[in-house]
Design a protein around this motif. Structure first.
Motif, short mmCIF file in Angstrom:
data_model
loop_
_atom_site.label_atom_id
_atom_site.label_comp_id
_atom_site.label_asym_id
_atom_site.label_seq_id
_atom_site.Cartn_x
_atom_site.Cartn_y
_atom_site.Cartn_z
N LEU A 183 0.98 -1.40 0.07
CA LEU A 183 -0.12 -0.30 -0.35
C LEU A 183 1.10 1.22 -0.72
CD1 LEU A 183 -2.85 -1.31 2.09
CD2 LEU A 183 -3.28 -0.57 0.41
N SER A 184 2.19 0.98 0.96
CA SER A 184 3.40 2.52 0.09
C SER A 184 3.93 2.78 -0.34
CB SER A 184 4.01 2.06 1.54
OG SER A 184 4.92 1.12 1.01
N GLY A 190 -4.08 12.47 4.98
CA GLY A 190 -2.40 11.73 5.69
C GLY A 190 -2.12 10.62 5.95
N ILE A 191 -0.31 10.94 6.41
CA ILE A 191 -0.37 8.83 6.64
C ILE A 191 0.15 8.85 7.77
CG2 ILE A 191 -0.26 8.15 4.39
CD1 ILE A 191 2.30 8.32 4.22
N ILE A 192 0.08 8.05 9.25
CA ILE A 192 1.31 7.71 9.36
C ILE A 192 1.90 6.68 9.38
CG2 ILE A 192 1.50 6.74 11.84
CD1 ILE A 192 -1.82 8.10 12.20
N VAL A 193 3.46 7.00 9.69
CA VAL A 193 4.24 5.69 8.52
C VAL A 193 5.27 5.70 10.27
CG1 VAL A 193 3.80 5.62 6.28
CG2 VAL A 193 5.92 6.91 7.65
N PRO A 194 5.50 4.73 10.92
CA PRO A 194 6.70 4.64 11.62
C PRO A 194 7.88 4.53 11.35
CG PRO A 194 5.61 2.51 11.29
CD PRO A 194 4.79 2.93 10.54
N ASP A 198 7.70 11.96 -1.68
CA ASP A 198 5.89 10.84 -3.00
C ASP A 198 5.16 11.01 -2.19
OD1 ASP A 198 8.26 9.83 -4.11
OD2 ASP A 198 7.79 7.48 -3.38
N ALA A 199 4.88 11.65 -0.59
CA ALA A 199 3.30 11.72 -0.52
C ALA A 199 3.37 12.96 -0.48
CB ALA A 199 3.40 11.40 1.36
N HIS A 200 3.89 13.95 0.16
CA HIS A 200 3.54 14.88 -0.07
C HIS A 200 3.25 15.63 -1.73
CE1 HIS A 200 6.00 16.91 3.18
NE2 HIS A 200 5.47 16.70 3.88
#
Length: 762
Positions: A250-251, A263-267, A289-291
């Motif tokens: 999914l990432s 938004g996302i939370i990632v370790p 990539d998220a931005h």
């Protein structure tokens, strides 16, 4: 032992094999802060997971209150939402109640077993109790490595609404971890959230979940609100239940995530991976990539009291800066059990730049060089200390069998070398005048013998499984005093050097004139005729300092080698006769009881009133070396000793942490200083410990008396009787054709080579 040039080359090779991680630092101006590299361009948010859960029980009133007290005004309180049997929503860190509360003692129920995401899980679950049932259940500290002394505060479990209305945070975050599980038990998280948003007094800023279907399902009911949805990534190989895809898969499809989340939370390991040895690898592109997709990124799993990458040298501020101020990207928020640390990192330390100026006058003295990063008193440790901004470089002088003064942190070679694994292991002796127990002492081996040994990095917190920089535990070369002086004299950034001398009376009786050797080396290096660098002579023996009194312009430093609770006036007067500065322990400033600060002594104030500078030792970054009051953060500790006690200098294994502290921009804000840069109140936490949990009272530390300080004059050096080289030792140095000893090529190569090698490591 190879030459320093050989070791430097080896380090370059090792770094290439490690994929070369360089900790970059934004080179912003010290006067104007650059735009943040977050999605919005604003500073990252601080999210307090369960409040200040690193000290108080997660999700308790105490934890949330401390987070609001020590964080920024817009700190976001995180609530893990669990549902009760009657559908009430509570803030509690886990589905099971038994690990973080006293429910097992309130109800004599047998644990039940449920399938949670396909895994059979046993415990006492919230779904088996009504809200009324939980009315008398109180929080316990659920992380066993953290103190349980506050469990006696009897913090009750709170509903989501109670948490918000009682604490009134500016930011409120609900994490819904197990909607699918609750649905299997005919409990509806969606219905609960509807009841919350119908309450006009409650504002939910963020809702997160690791379940795609849940976020997609609740989107319509929040269409008219400002609430943001955040998708939470779990372990890379874990499977998301509604898509049946791994989170790693999914990432790589953030465009899909953007269809239902903002938004996302990632370790944190998704951003800066570490290898099996806990060393940083190059960053991934997930933040950038998220931005690009318009997604905010929140990094999770920040804990001050759990070991993280060795690249950070046990400094949690350094870790946060790596995520918010690396010159490439910044996460949009961090989720932490210790919100005071990211608050200070973001506001006080980010974007300082390489040329940031010191805001306060705090002397930074090394302890065996940067011995937290490399074996103490080696060229590597000294070069790292210089690179890290140390003011005064130290050399504890020991004497070898052939009368060579060398730099080594202890007279016992077992503590800092591989001598027990060498042919000299049979030289173990017991000398009560020097130390308790047995050892192999520097004066039992010639300098040529000691050079054949490998250094060993010190790990003073190894009993807690906290080890220092293991890949370089044997790196570097030892130095003679003359080598050390030659190196230090050519470093323009150094304010001075500190020469430590211990055991001089005993050594004199054995024929070793350590004070004469030091005076001779200083003179030959020209330190008795220069003023560019000050020379500090430190000893716990007043007779040693009396020997140096009147010799050149050396500053004499008296070391108090025990914890003290005070000092008699006559004793302070005696110290003034031969010293201008005093070294004392941390416990002599803030005495501890069971790792809690118990109060403050007047030692610093009384010594300073007599015009004696006060230096305190030893500051380390490992959280187990600090009182609970400092929140497992070396910067909080340094700040409290400087601003709270007013000390003049620190002696530290990690000069970088102390040097960075005195450059932070929050120190000159006067009455606008944020709470996270105010000193802690000694004894403040201990006052919150109820009587049933109070540790036994400890006897106060003794006063320093005249008898502790006044000594007979240093005895004359006894003439030595020549002795043969012990069996198993190295042979004498070979002679060159001109008859002079031929020394191995281990003297110092240009210091810049060592500094460059270290720069590539940190």
């Amino acid at each position: 032992m190879g030459s320093l040039r050989d070791i430097s080359v080896a380090i370059f090779v090792v770094q290439a094999l490690l994929a070369t991680v360089v900790l970059v630092s934004a080179q912003g101006s010290t006067t104007a802060r650059p735009r943040w590299q977050t999605l919005s361009g604003d500073a990252p948010f601080v999210v307090a997971r369960g409040g200040f859960s690193g000290i108080f029980a997660d999700s308790s009133f105490g934890a949330y209150s401390l987070a609001l007290m020590t964080g920024p005004s817009d700190v976001i309180l995180w609530c893990d939402v669990q549902l009760t049997k009657d559908g009430a929503g509570i803030c509690f860190p886990d589905l099971k109640l038994d690990n973080n509360s006293n429910i097992a003692s309130v109800f004599n129920d047998k644990p039940k077993t449920y399938l949670v995401n396909g895994v059979s899980t046993k415990g006492l679950f919230s779904i088996d109790y009504t809200l009324k049932d939980l009315g008398n259940v109180i929080f316990n500290q659920g992380v066993y490595s953290r103190t349980n002394k506050f469990d006696g505060q009897n913090y009750l479990i709170m509903t989501v609404l109670d948490t918000y209305t009682q604490l009134k945070p500016l930011g409120f975050w609900l994490n819904i971890q197990h909607d699918a599980f609750y649905a299997q038990q005919n409990l509806r998280m969606r219905s609960f959230l509807l009841s919350v948003i119908r309450n006009a007094s409650v504002t939910i800023d963020y809702i997160s979940s690791p379940e795609v279907a849940f976020l997609q399902n609740i989107a319509p009911i929040f269409r008219r609100s400002a609430t943001k949805f955040v998708f939470r990534f779990l372990g890379p190989e874990d499977v998301e239940p509604s898509t049946n895809q791994t989170y790693d898969s999914l990432s790589k499809n953030l465009t899909f995530i953007k269809t239902f989340a903002s938004g996302i939370i990632v370790p944190k390991s998704y951003i800066w991976p570490v290898d099996g040895g806990l060393y940083l690898q190059p960053p991934t592109s997930i933040v950038l990539d998220a931005h690009k997709e318009g997604l905010e990124v929140f990094a999770s799993e920040f804990y001050n009291d759990i070991p993280f990458s060795f690249n950070y040298s046990y400094d949690p501020v350094a870790e946060y800066l790596q995520f918010v101020d690396n010159g490439i990207f910044s996460v949009d928020g961090v989720i932490s059990d210790f919100p005071i640390t990211p608050s200070a990192a973001i506001d006080c330390f980010a974007h300082l730049g390489k040329n940031a100026t010191k805001q306060v006058d705090l002397l930074v003295i090394s302890n065996n060089g940067a011995s937290g990063d490399y074996p103490g008193c080696t060229d590597m440790a000294y070069a790292k200390a210089i690179q890290d901004g140390v003011d005064v470089l130290d050399c504890p002088v020991q004497m070898t069998k052939d009368g060579t003064p060398i730099c080594l942190g202890t007279i016992n070679l077992i503590d800092s070398t591989t001598v027990t694994q060498s042919g000299f292991s049979n030289l173990t002796t017991t000398i009560p005048e020097v130390m308790q127990g047995s050892g192999i002492f520097t004066f039992n081996l010639a300098w040529s013998d000691i050079k054949t040994l490998k250094p060993v990095i010190s790990s003073p917190q190894s009993q807690y499984k906290l080890f220092r920089n293991p890949k370089f535990r044997n790196a570097g070369n030892f130095l003679t005093l003359s080598d050390f002086l030659s190196m230090a004299k050519n470093v323009s950034s150094l304010h001075g050097i500190l020469i430590g001398i211990e055991n001089a009376p005993y050594l004199a009786k054995q024929g070793f004139g350590v004070t004469d050797a030091v005076l001779d080396a200083l003179s030959k290096a020209g330190y008795d005729k220069q003023t560019a660098q000050k020379v500090m002579i430190q000893s716990s023996n007043s007779c040693v300092l009396m020997k140096f009194k009147g010799k050149a312009n050396y500053q004499l430093v008296y070391k108090v080698d025990e914890d003290i609770g005070g000092a008699q006036s006559s004793t302070i007067d005696d110290i003034k006769r031969f010293a201008s500065a005093v070294v004392i322990s941390k416990d002599s400033v803030f005495p501890e009881n069971s790792a809690f600060l118990a109060g403050t002594t007047d030692v610093v104030q009384r010594l300073q009133a007599a015009n004696l500078s006060v230096l305190v030792q030893t500051f380390s970054n490992e959280f187990t070396s600090q009182a609970w009051d400092f929140f497992s953060d070396a910067t909080v500790e340094i700040n409290t000793f400087y601003r709270g006690a007013g000390i003049n200098g620190v002696i530290t294994d990690f000069p970088k942490t102390s040097d960075r502290y005195r450059k932070n921009r929050c120190l000159r804000r006067g009455n606008k200083t944020p709470n996270y840069m105010n000193p802690v109140e000694p004894g403040g936490l201990l006052q919150l410990v109820t009587s049933a949990y109070l540790p036994p009272a400890e006897a106060p530390n003794p006063y320093l008396t005249e008898a502790d300080v006044v000594e007979a004059p240093l005895p004359p050096v006894v003439a030595k009787t020549p002795t043969s080289t012990p069996s198993g030792t190295a042979s004498s140095p070979r002679s060159s054709p001109n008859g002079q000893p031929k020394l191995a090529a281990t003297v110092i190569v240009p210091l810049m080579a060592v500094l460059l090698a270290i720069y590539l490591l940190f």
